[in-house]
Design an enzyme around this catalytic site. Structure first.
Site, PDB file in Angstrom:
ATOM      1  N   GLU A   1       0.903  -1.110  -0.012  1.00  0.00           N
ATOM      2  CA  GLU A   1      -0.070   0.024  -0.055  1.00  0.00           C
ATOM      3  C   GLU A   1       0.889   1.338   0.058  1.00  0.00           C
ATOM      4  O   GLU A   1       1.458   1.567   0.952  1.00  0.00           O
ATOM      5  CB  GLU A   1      -0.934  -0.030   1.283  1.00  0.00           C
ATOM      6  CG  GLU A   1      -1.711  -1.278   1.341  1.00  0.00           C
ATOM      7  CD  GLU A   1      -2.903  -1.322   0.430  1.00  0.00           C
ATOM      8  OE1 GLU A   1      -3.113  -0.307  -0.206  1.00  0.00           O
ATOM      9  OE2 GLU A   1      -3.429  -2.552   0.286  1.00  0.00           O
TER      10      GLU A   1
ATOM     11  N   CYS B   1      -2.418   9.120   2.443  1.00  0.00           N
ATOM     12  CA  CYS B   1      -1.941   8.545   0.995  1.00  0.00           C
ATOM     13  C   CYS B   1      -3.079   9.023   0.072  1.00  0.00           C
ATOM     14  O   CYS B   1      -2.874   8.996  -1.250  1.00  0.00           O
ATOM     15  CB  CYS B   1      -1.588   7.033   1.066  1.00  0.00           C
ATOM     16  SG  CYS B   1      -2.899   6.202   1.752  1.00  0.00           S
TER      17      CYS B   1
HETATM   18  P1  NAD Z   1       8.621   4.890   4.733  1.00  0.00           P
HETATM   19  O1  NAD Z   1       8.245   3.987   3.620  1.00  0.00           O
HETATM   20  O2  NAD Z   1       9.810   5.588   4.699  1.00  0.00           O
HETATM   21  O3  NAD Z   1       8.455   3.938   6.014  1.00  0.00           O
HETATM   22  C1  NAD Z   1       7.366   3.197   6.442  1.00  0.00           C
HETATM   23  C2  NAD Z   1       7.925   1.882   6.808  1.00  0.00           C
HETATM   24  O4  NAD Z   1       8.696   0.919   6.358  1.00  0.00           O
HETATM   25  C3  NAD Z   1       8.630   2.284   8.253  1.00  0.00           C
HETATM   26  O5  NAD Z   1       8.240   1.435   9.492  1.00  0.00           O
HETATM   27  C4  NAD Z   1      10.258   2.142   7.938  1.00  0.00           C
HETATM   28  O6  NAD Z   1      10.789   1.693   9.155  1.00  0.00           O
HETATM   29  C5  NAD Z   1       9.946   0.899   7.062  1.00  0.00           C
HETATM   30  N1  NAD Z   1      10.949   0.821   6.224  1.00  0.00           N
HETATM   31  C6  NAD Z   1      11.554   1.683   5.307  1.00  0.00           C
HETATM   32  N2  NAD Z   1      12.451   1.206   4.524  1.00  0.00           N
HETATM   33  C7  NAD Z   1      12.256  -0.370   4.804  1.00  0.00           C
HETATM   34  C8  NAD Z   1      13.057  -1.388   4.214  1.00  0.00           C
HETATM   35  N3  NAD Z   1      14.102  -1.204   3.240  1.00  0.00           N
HETATM   36  N4  NAD Z   1      12.693  -2.654   4.611  1.00  0.00           N
HETATM   37  C9  NAD Z   1      11.985  -2.775   5.507  1.00  0.00           C
HETATM   38  N5  NAD Z   1      11.266  -1.708   6.269  1.00  0.00           N
HETATM   39  C10 NAD Z   1      11.369  -0.498   5.751  1.00  0.00           C
HETATM   40  O7  NAD Z   1       7.382   5.715   4.651  1.00  0.00           O
HETATM   41  P2  NAD Z   1       6.775   6.870   5.595  1.00  0.00           P
HETATM   42  O8  NAD Z   1       7.582   7.814   5.384  1.00  0.00           O
HETATM   43  O9  NAD Z   1       6.685   6.279   7.146  1.00  0.00           O
HETATM   44  O10 NAD Z   1       5.251   7.046   5.327  1.00  0.00           O
HETATM   45  C11 NAD Z   1       4.781   7.797   4.190  1.00  0.00           C
HETATM   46  C12 NAD Z   1       4.462   6.995   3.107  1.00  0.00           C
HETATM   47  O11 NAD Z   1       3.523   6.173   3.379  1.00  0.00           O
HETATM   48  C13 NAD Z   1       3.799   7.969   1.983  1.00  0.00           C
HETATM   49  O12 NAD Z   1       4.301   7.695   0.766  1.00  0.00           O
HETATM   50  C14 NAD Z   1       2.162   7.483   1.929  1.00  0.00           C
HETATM   51  O13 NAD Z   1       1.721   7.812   0.575  1.00  0.00           O
HETATM   52  C15 NAD Z   1       2.431   6.201   2.281  1.00  0.00           C
HETATM   53  N6  NAD Z   1       1.215   5.606   2.775  1.00  0.00           N
HETATM   54  C16 NAD Z   1       0.253   4.916   2.006  1.00  0.00           C
HETATM   55  C17 NAD Z   1      -0.854   4.322   2.452  1.00  0.00           C
HETATM   56  C18 NAD Z   1      -1.506   3.342   1.584  1.00  0.00           C
HETATM   57  O14 NAD Z   1      -2.447   2.889   2.312  1.00  0.00           O
HETATM   58  N7  NAD Z   1      -1.372   3.238   0.554  1.00  0.00           N
HETATM   59  C19 NAD Z   1      -1.179   4.613   3.630  1.00  0.00           C
HETATM   60  C20 NAD Z   1      -0.412   5.619   4.663  1.00  0.00           C
HETATM   61  C21 NAD Z   1       0.540   5.868   3.995  1.00  0.00           C
END
Ligand code: NAD
Length: 526
Positions: A233, A267
């Site tokens: 997502e 998002c």
């Molecule tokens: P992010 O991708 O930086 O981090 C999300 C999570 O992933 C964190 O827990 C982080 O520690 C972990 N993570 C990061 N890289 C990783 C890796 N290589 N391996 C394993 N884990 C890893 O996202 P964010 O900045 O926390 O959130 C914002 C983003 O989330 C925005 O792009 C937003 O659109 C998206 N989002 C999407 C939805 C949806 O349902 N489509 C909902 C909410 C947020």
């Protein structure tokens, strides 16, 4: 040495506490416990699983004010946003899905075609095992619990890794323990990206990831090493399209909420607005006037007051840099900021709600995810033009169409390349737990929620039952000219065209009798 992360209160700008990456050996221990719990869950009835989830629901409902405080402390969001988009949604999803789960996961008889006469077919839904849930910082409780519930109801155990920015340390454990929920069925592991990677290497049976497209791609790559299935997502750049036949006041209010709720850190926030040229000027004037009236917090604001402010803070200070870069790029290319455009002087983590015009698709603000309270508006003339503009994006998560002409709105909803469309509203598809949620293009892979949310965490197994008798199937050995001819007769007169029973029946009977007589001889026959 384990990396550590400071968790900030964006409103007071104080450090709340620090967390560290979890070691690989601790990750292994968690997986051992969770795997043992999953063996127990898999044996339990769906009624039992529902009762367990109700314990959590009742606890959250009874303690919602304290839980809301904790969410606001770490995210800086408005109290209304925290209550409606996290607490309310969690309880609503539980109520709706628990009424459906037995039906959705019931063994499903499917029809068996004539060529398989005498056999019966069904689909059964089994748990996958351990589901790893990695979450972002914008809806920290909702994003952690909702997939966990779907996973648990489908018979799985879950490991949750919250964002290092909003870990809500101890809150989920408190909810699970104090509610009396089954021990070890849902476990929380704290840390950043490295902890996420260690959790993937512990080989969960499924990964449910919510977060950025960048991280989603990294996770999918790592998961591919172990061939772990993933649901992703990811980010969005939702378009919203307003035609000239709308009720102006209602639509301006709806769009304003769609763009600025949770300070645009959703998002599926409205990130691009297209307004029909006939109402463009009046619409822009009105939304700017109303946006200027939205209230923002101060460091000393009492967060327990539900009406203290409308637009909360940016949860991640790093996101403010992205917003500023998008606005700078847009203004350099000729865009105009009509209100907002900066952080609040007295509170640097608060970005003022911003309306921008004079934008076009050469600008980052119309192409990349801004993820802040920023609304760029473009004028359009024709239906075809606006469909092309809306689809001119790498993302395909949500969208909205506003018009009294529901036929036109439906036509456009179908033409948009995305996963969710709201008509005369925004993000409302997410409020219906019966609907699936997910995106296309760079917005992700897979669907969850609704019945799809239970199936995605299931091993969907096909079973065909044949009779035990003496007749062998025509496609088994030995291959003979006679059988080949009969099979061709069946092909000509049973499948792929009109059924001719007078030709098929003798061929089928013949095949049956051949099946009885012509078998490869084995030791029993000698
Ligand atoms: P992010 O991708 O930086 O981090 C999300 C999570 O992933 C964190 O827990 C982080 O520690 C972990 N993570 C990061 N890289 C990783 C890796 N290589 N391996 C394993 N884990 C890893 O996202 P964010 O900045 O926390 O959130 C914002 C983003 O989330 C925005 O792009 C937003 O659109 C998206 N989002 C999407 C939805 C949806 O349902 N489509 C909902 C909410 C947020």
């Amino acid at each position: 040495m384990a990396k550590s992360f400071e968790v900030l209160n964006p409103i007071t700008e104080q450090t709340l506490y620090t967390i560290s990456d979890t070691s690989t050996s601790d990750v292994q221990k968690v997986f051992q416990n969770v795997r043992a719990a999953q063996q127990v869950i898999a044996q339990k009835s769906i009624d039992w699983r529902i009762k367990e989830i109700y314990k959590i629901r009742d606890y959250i409902k009874a303690n919602r004010e304290e839980i809301t405080n904790k969410i606001i402390e770490e995210t800086g969001k408005a109290r209304f946003d925290a209550l409606t988009s996290e607490i309310f949604e969690i309880i609503d999803v539980i109520d709706v899905i628990t009424k459906k789960v037995k039906k959705v996961l019931k063994d499903e008889k499917v029809s068996t075609p004539l060529v398989l006469l005498g056999k019966s077919s069904k689909v059964i839904y089994e748990p996958l095992g351990i589901v790893l849930i990695i979450t972002p910082w914008n809806y920290p409780l909702y994003q952690a619990l909702i997939p966990s519930f779907y996973a648990f109801l489908s018979g799985n155990a879950a490991v949750v890794k919250p964002s290092e920015l909003t870990p809500l340390k101890g809150l989920i454990e408190e909810i699970l323990t104090a509610s009396g929920f089954m021990q070890d069925a849902i476990q929380v592991v704290y840390g950043g990206r490295e902890t996420g990677k260690a959790l993937i290497d512990a080989k969960p049976n499924k990964i449910h990831f919510t977060g950025s497209t960048r991280a989603g791609k990294e996770i999918m790559k790592q998961a591919a090493e172990h061939l772990i299935p993933v649901d992703l997502e990811l980010g969005g750049k939702d378009p919203s399209i307003v035609f000239d036949d709308v009720n102006l006041s209602r639509t301006v209010n709806g769009v304003m909420w769609g763009a600025f709720t949770t300070a645009g850190q959703s998002c599926t926030s409205i990130e691009r607005l297209y307004v029909h040229e006939n109402i463009y000027d009046v619409f822009v004037n009105d939304i700017v006037a109303r946006t200027k009236r939205l209230r923002t917090p101060e460091a000393k604001t009492d967060i327990t007051q539900p009406d203290a402010y409308d637009i909360g803070c940016m949860t991640s200070p790093a996101q403010i840099k992205i917003i500023e870069a998008h606005l700078a790029d847009a203004t350099e290319k000729g865009a105009k900021i009509l209100c907002g455009g900066t952080t609040k002087q007295s509170l640097q983590n608060c970005f003022l709600p911003t309306v921008v015009t004079g934008v076009n698709h050469s600008m980052k603000i119309m192409q990349e995810e801004t993820f802040g309270p920023v609304l760029p508006i473009m004028k359009f003339k024709t239906e075809q033009q606006v469909i092309e503009l809306a689809n001119d994006s790498e993302y395909g998560l949500g969208a909205s169409v506003w018009s009294k002409d529901l036929k036109r709105a439906d036509r456009i909803a179908r033409a948009l390349v995305c996963g969710n469309v709201s008509i005369n509203n925004h993000m409302i598809t997410e409020a219906n737990p019966n609907l699936p949620f997910g995106g296309v293009k760079q917005s992700g892979i897979g669907r969850y929620k609704g019945k799809w949310g239970l199936h995605t965490f299931s091993n969907i197994k096909s079973i065909v039952t044949d009779k035990q008798g003496s007749i062998i199937d025509p496609h088994w050995y030995p291959f003979t000219k006679e059988k080949y001819k009969m099979i061709n007769t069946v092909l000509d007169h049973l499948i792929g065209g009109k059924l001719n029973i007078f030709k098929v029946l003798p061929a089928a009977l013949k095949l049956d009798s051949i099946g009885k007589q012509q078998q490869i001889k084995g030791t029993q026959d000698v």
